[in-house]
Design a protein around this motif. Structure first.
Motif, mmCIF file in Angstrom:
data_model
loop_
_atom_site.group_PDB
_atom_site.id
_atom_site.type_symbol
_atom_site.label_atom_id
_atom_site.label_comp_id
_atom_site.label_asym_id
_atom_site.label_seq_id
_atom_site.Cartn_x
_atom_site.Cartn_y
_atom_site.Cartn_z
ATOM 1 N N THR A 50 0.750 -1.227 -0.103
ATOM 2 C CA THR A 50 0.094 0.058 -0.015
ATOM 3 C C THR A 50 0.689 1.163 0.068
ATOM 4 O OG1 THR A 50 -2.050 0.929 1.230
ATOM 5 C CG2 THR A 50 -0.198 0.252 2.493
ATOM 6 N N ILE A 51 0.232 2.448 -0.430
ATOM 7 C CA ILE A 51 0.828 3.758 -0.498
ATOM 8 C C ILE A 51 0.167 4.715 -0.144
ATOM 9 C CG2 ILE A 51 0.580 3.847 -3.100
ATOM 10 C CD1 ILE A 51 3.314 5.243 -3.043
ATOM 11 N N THR A 52 0.596 5.583 0.911
ATOM 12 C CA THR A 52 -0.220 6.789 1.100
ATOM 13 C C THR A 52 -0.258 7.831 0.100
ATOM 14 O OG1 THR A 52 1.363 7.861 2.530
ATOM 15 C CG2 THR A 52 -0.309 6.321 3.721
ATOM 16 N N TRP A 53 -1.180 8.505 -0.207
ATOM 17 C CA TRP A 53 -1.181 9.782 -1.283
ATOM 18 C C TRP A 53 -0.623 10.871 -0.807
ATOM 19 C CZ3 TRP A 53 -2.131 6.251 -4.636
ATOM 20 C CH2 TRP A 53 -2.311 6.578 -5.875
ATOM 21 N N SER A 54 -0.588 11.350 0.434
ATOM 22 C CA SER A 54 0.027 12.409 0.852
ATOM 23 C C SER A 54 1.617 12.557 0.970
ATOM 24 C CB SER A 54 -0.565 12.929 2.271
ATOM 25 O OG SER A 54 -0.463 11.924 3.188
ATOM 26 N N SER A 55 2.121 11.338 1.862
ATOM 27 C CA SER A 55 3.212 11.348 2.249
ATOM 28 C C SER A 55 4.116 10.291 1.374
ATOM 29 C CB SER A 55 3.427 10.970 3.614
ATOM 30 O OG SER A 55 2.910 9.533 4.074
ATOM 31 N N THR A 56 3.596 9.349 0.485
ATOM 32 C CA THR A 56 3.866 8.314 -0.179
ATOM 33 C C THR A 56 4.516 7.304 0.718
ATOM 34 O OG1 THR A 56 6.010 9.394 -0.875
ATOM 35 C CG2 THR A 56 4.284 9.517 -2.351
ATOM 36 N N THR A 57 3.978 7.126 1.945
ATOM 37 C CA THR A 57 4.603 6.213 2.755
ATOM 38 C C THR A 57 4.121 4.842 2.286
ATOM 39 O OG1 THR A 57 4.553 7.549 4.936
ATOM 40 C CG2 THR A 57 4.584 5.167 5.021
ATOM 41 N N THR A 58 4.891 3.802 2.347
ATOM 42 C CA THR A 58 4.849 2.580 1.650
ATOM 43 C C THR A 58 4.795 1.291 2.746
ATOM 44 O OG1 THR A 58 6.909 2.104 1.052
ATOM 45 C CG2 THR A 58 5.498 3.242 -0.561
ATOM 46 N N TYR A 59 4.033 0.558 2.513
ATOM 47 C CA TYR A 59 4.034 -0.891 3.482
ATOM 48 C C TYR A 59 3.909 -2.174 2.342
ATOM 49 C CZ TYR A 59 2.846 2.529 7.025
ATOM 50 O OH TYR A 59 2.878 3.720 7.981
ATOM 51 N N TYR A 60 4.593 -3.034 2.786
ATOM 52 C CA TYR A 60 4.794 -4.349 2.102
ATOM 53 C C TYR A 60 4.499 -5.587 2.950
ATOM 54 C CZ TYR A 60 7.111 -1.585 -1.697
ATOM 55 O OH TYR A 60 7.156 -0.471 -2.302
ATOM 56 N N ALA A 61 3.946 -6.438 2.359
ATOM 57 C CA ALA A 61 3.907 -7.679 3.081
ATOM 58 C C ALA A 61 5.317 -8.390 3.131
ATOM 59 C CB ALA A 61 2.898 -8.674 2.228
ATOM 60 N N ASP A 62 5.638 -9.004 4.221
ATOM 61 C CA ASP A 62 6.796 -9.932 4.189
ATOM 62 C C ASP A 62 7.154 -10.754 2.921
ATOM 63 O OD1 ASP A 62 6.807 -10.249 7.805
ATOM 64 O OD2 ASP A 62 7.098 -8.541 6.689
ATOM 65 N N SER A 63 6.098 -11.253 2.532
ATOM 66 C CA SER A 63 6.406 -12.330 1.466
ATOM 67 C C SER A 63 7.103 -11.611 0.143
ATOM 68 C CB SER A 63 5.132 -13.042 0.967
ATOM 69 O OG SER A 63 3.976 -12.039 0.885
ATOM 70 N N VAL A 64 6.755 -10.221 -0.083
ATOM 71 C CA VAL A 64 7.150 -9.418 -1.182
ATOM 72 C C VAL A 64 8.248 -8.609 -0.799
ATOM 73 C CG1 VAL A 64 4.893 -9.867 -2.185
ATOM 74 C CG2 VAL A 64 5.473 -7.663 -1.130
ATOM 75 N N LYS A 65 8.896 -8.054 0.100
ATOM 76 C CA LYS A 65 9.684 -7.213 0.403
ATOM 77 C C LYS A 65 10.799 -7.466 -0.469
ATOM 78 C CE LYS A 65 8.341 -5.590 4.985
ATOM 79 N NZ LYS A 65 8.511 -5.495 6.387
ATOM 80 N N GLY A 66 11.652 -6.528 -1.055
ATOM 81 C CA GLY A 66 12.664 -6.588 -1.834
ATOM 82 C C GLY A 66 12.254 -7.138 -3.282
ATOM 83 N N ARG A 67 10.991 -7.466 -3.481
ATOM 84 C CA ARG A 67 10.878 -7.793 -4.900
ATOM 85 C C ARG A 67 9.893 -6.785 -5.524
ATOM 86 N NH1 ARG A 67 8.507 -12.771 -5.596
ATOM 87 N NH2 ARG A 67 7.416 -12.598 -3.484
ATOM 88 N N PHE A 68 8.865 -6.481 -4.611
ATOM 89 C CA PHE A 68 7.815 -5.771 -5.352
ATOM 90 C C PHE A 68 7.910 -4.140 -4.904
ATOM 91 C CE2 PHE A 68 4.269 -9.294 -5.435
ATOM 92 C CZ PHE A 68 4.925 -9.963 -6.133
#
Length: 127
Positions: A50-68
């Motif tokens: 996911t990505i926030t629209w104001s700060s562009t903070t991102t979060y990733y599931a552990d299974s895709v970190k580093g790949r997506f």
């Protein structure tokens, strides 16, 4: 009136890359965040990124970190998911979702954080 349309899915082999796009239209309220979820065969829909629209903070599931990598272009009302080093376990229907600004207090890492969903795009990764 809000419509989300995913594109970019397809059939690839393990190790390949795909770039998914999600185009949003008809929005009449501010976007708090947009995210990607996926539903593997026989499983429930799960959080991907996911990505926030104001700060562009991102979060990733552990299974895709580093790949997506998730990104967005607010001028185009479009969100992207760059998927590298794809694995067979990435096979799923990928869904785009949008959380309006009124959802700022909700957990955008869960399905309940989003009000709008696209139809999904199929990603198949063969081993």
């Amino acid at each position: 009136q809000v419509q989300l349309v995913e594109s970019g899915g397809g059939l690839v082999q393990a190790g390949d890359s795909l770039r998914l796009s999600c185009a949003a239209s008809g929005t009449t309220l501010s976007v708090y965040a947009m995210g990607w979820f996926r539903q593997p065969p026989g499983q429930e829909r799960e959080f991907v990124a996911t990505i926030t629209w104001s700060s562009t903070t991102t979060y990733y599931a552990d299974s895709v970190k580093g790949r997506f990598t998730i990104s967005r272009d607010n001028a185009k009302n479009t969100m992207y998911l760059q998927m590298n080093s794809l694995k067979p376990e990435d096979t799923a229907v990928y869904y785009c979702a949008m959380a309006p600004n009124s959802h700022y207090y909700k957990n955008i890492r869960t399905r309940s954080g989003y009000d709008y969903w696209g139809q999904g795009t199929q990603v198949n990764v063969s081993s």
